[in-house]
Design a protein around this motif. Sequence first.
Motif, PDB file in Angstrom:
ATOM      1  N   GLU A  99      -2.400  -2.873  14.262  1.00  0.00           N
ATOM      2  CA  GLU A  99      -2.907  -3.844  13.307  1.00  0.00           C
ATOM      3  C   GLU A  99      -2.182  -3.631  11.994  1.00  0.00           C
ATOM      4  O   GLU A  99      -1.753  -2.521  11.688  1.00  0.00           O
ATOM      5  CB  GLU A  99      -4.419  -3.727  13.129  1.00  0.00           C
TER       6      GLU A  99
ATOM      7  N   VAL B  67      -1.928  -3.259   8.069  1.00  0.00           N
ATOM      8  CA  VAL B  67      -2.780  -2.842   6.957  1.00  0.00           C
ATOM      9  C   VAL B  67      -1.948  -2.780   5.677  1.00  0.00           C
ATOM     10  O   VAL B  67      -0.731  -2.657   5.730  1.00  0.00           O
ATOM     11  CB  VAL B  67      -3.433  -1.466   7.220  1.00  0.00           C
TER      12      VAL B  67
ATOM     13  N   THR C 277      -6.563  -1.731   3.286  1.00  0.00           N
ATOM     14  CA  THR C 277      -7.308  -2.902   3.738  1.00  0.00           C
ATOM     15  C   THR C 277      -6.568  -3.489   4.932  1.00  0.00           C
ATOM     16  O   THR C 277      -5.340  -3.458   4.990  1.00  0.00           O
ATOM     17  CB  THR C 277      -7.416  -3.984   2.642  1.00  0.00           C
ATOM     18  N   VAL C 278      -7.323  -4.020   5.870  1.00  0.00           N
ATOM     19  CA  VAL C 278      -6.733  -4.612   7.071  1.00  0.00           C
ATOM     20  C   VAL C 278      -6.299  -6.033   6.749  1.00  0.00           C
ATOM     21  O   VAL C 278      -7.089  -6.851   6.287  1.00  0.00           O
ATOM     22  CB  VAL C 278      -7.740  -4.595   8.237  1.00  0.00           C
ATOM     23  N   ILE C 279      -5.026  -6.324   6.979  1.00  0.00           N
ATOM     24  CA  ILE C 279      -4.486  -7.667   6.717  1.00  0.00           C
ATOM     25  C   ILE C 279      -4.726  -8.567   7.913  1.00  0.00           C
ATOM     26  O   ILE C 279      -5.213  -9.682   7.775  1.00  0.00           O
ATOM     27  CB  ILE C 279      -2.981  -7.589   6.382  1.00  0.00           C
ATOM     28  N   GLU C 280      -4.348  -8.091   9.105  1.00  0.00           N
ATOM     29  CA  GLU C 280      -4.570  -8.846  10.338  1.00  0.00           C
ATOM     30  C   GLU C 280      -5.839  -8.312  10.985  1.00  0.00           C
ATOM     31  O   GLU C 280      -5.903  -7.153  11.362  1.00  0.00           O
ATOM     32  CB  GLU C 280      -3.390  -8.683  11.297  1.00  0.00           C
ATOM     33  N   LYS C 281      -6.836  -9.139  11.136  1.00  0.00           N
ATOM     34  CA  LYS C 281      -8.117  -8.708  11.687  1.00  0.00           C
ATOM     35  C   LYS C 281      -8.046  -8.425  13.184  1.00  0.00           C
ATOM     36  O   LYS C 281      -8.870  -7.722  13.726  1.00  0.00           O
ATOM     37  CB  LYS C 281      -9.202  -9.765  11.426  1.00  0.00           C
ATOM     38  N   THR C 282      -7.053  -8.997  13.862  1.00  0.00           N
ATOM     39  CA  THR C 282      -6.956  -8.802  15.307  1.00  0.00           C
ATOM     40  C   THR C 282      -6.104  -7.578  15.624  1.00  0.00           C
ATOM     41  O   THR C 282      -5.111  -7.305  14.965  1.00  0.00           O
ATOM     42  CB  THR C 282      -6.322 -10.027  15.991  1.00  0.00           C
ATOM     43  N   CYS C 283      -6.517  -6.866  16.625  1.00  0.00           N
ATOM     44  CA  CYS C 283      -5.785  -5.706  17.116  1.00  0.00           C
ATOM     45  C   CYS C 283      -4.848  -6.214  18.210  1.00  0.00           C
ATOM     46  O   CYS C 283      -5.294  -6.600  19.281  1.00  0.00           O
ATOM     47  CB  CYS C 283      -6.795  -4.700  17.655  1.00  0.00           C
ATOM     48  N   ARG C 284      -3.541  -6.238  17.942  1.00  0.00           N
ATOM     49  CA  ARG C 284      -2.576  -6.815  18.880  1.00  0.00           C
ATOM     50  C   ARG C 284      -1.917  -5.745  19.752  1.00  0.00           C
ATOM     51  O   ARG C 284      -1.664  -4.648  19.278  1.00  0.00           O
ATOM     52  CB  ARG C 284      -1.469  -7.532  18.110  1.00  0.00           C
TER      53      ARG C 284
ATOM     54  N   CYS D  14      -4.684   1.005  16.453  1.00  0.00           N
ATOM     55  CA  CYS D  14      -6.097   0.642  16.488  1.00  0.00           C
ATOM     56  C   CYS D  14      -6.588   0.783  17.925  1.00  0.00           C
ATOM     57  O   CYS D  14      -5.808   0.738  18.868  1.00  0.00           O
ATOM     58  CB  CYS D  14      -6.311  -0.783  15.972  1.00  0.00           C
TER      59      CYS D  14
END
Length: 139
Positions: A72, A74, A44-51, A87
Amino acid sequence: MERRQLETLLFIVVLFVGVECMKDVLPKPENLENALCWQKEDFTVIEKTCRPCQGIEFSVMKAACIPTGFREKVKCLKSGSEVFKSCPRPSWLEERIFWAFEVVMCVLGICSCGIVVLRKKKIERDMIARVQRQISAAV
């Protein structure tokens, strides 16, 4: 101290401070074997933003940063590990890069056109001056 020594000392201090500030972001040694758990199990993705990856992250988080330069966070469901995965670049960034390229090419084309026009005028002036000299020498 000489300037070169000051620059080296400043670089070492900045590097040390950067590593200290990044301790919570960098993977722990026990998590290195789980760094690619997202390839083997569900996540599951924890941080929704791709940094975007920055500086030392490229050398520390190679699997996450090198493919696209973005990461990102996960969480792997089976092992429970929290790791970074690569990502894709955001579409707005791709669009911005495209338009920047288009603007640079447009400016370069306009500058080239201007240079060609100026060069053509100079060649015509030189040709007219040469013809006038020939005419005045013949009289």
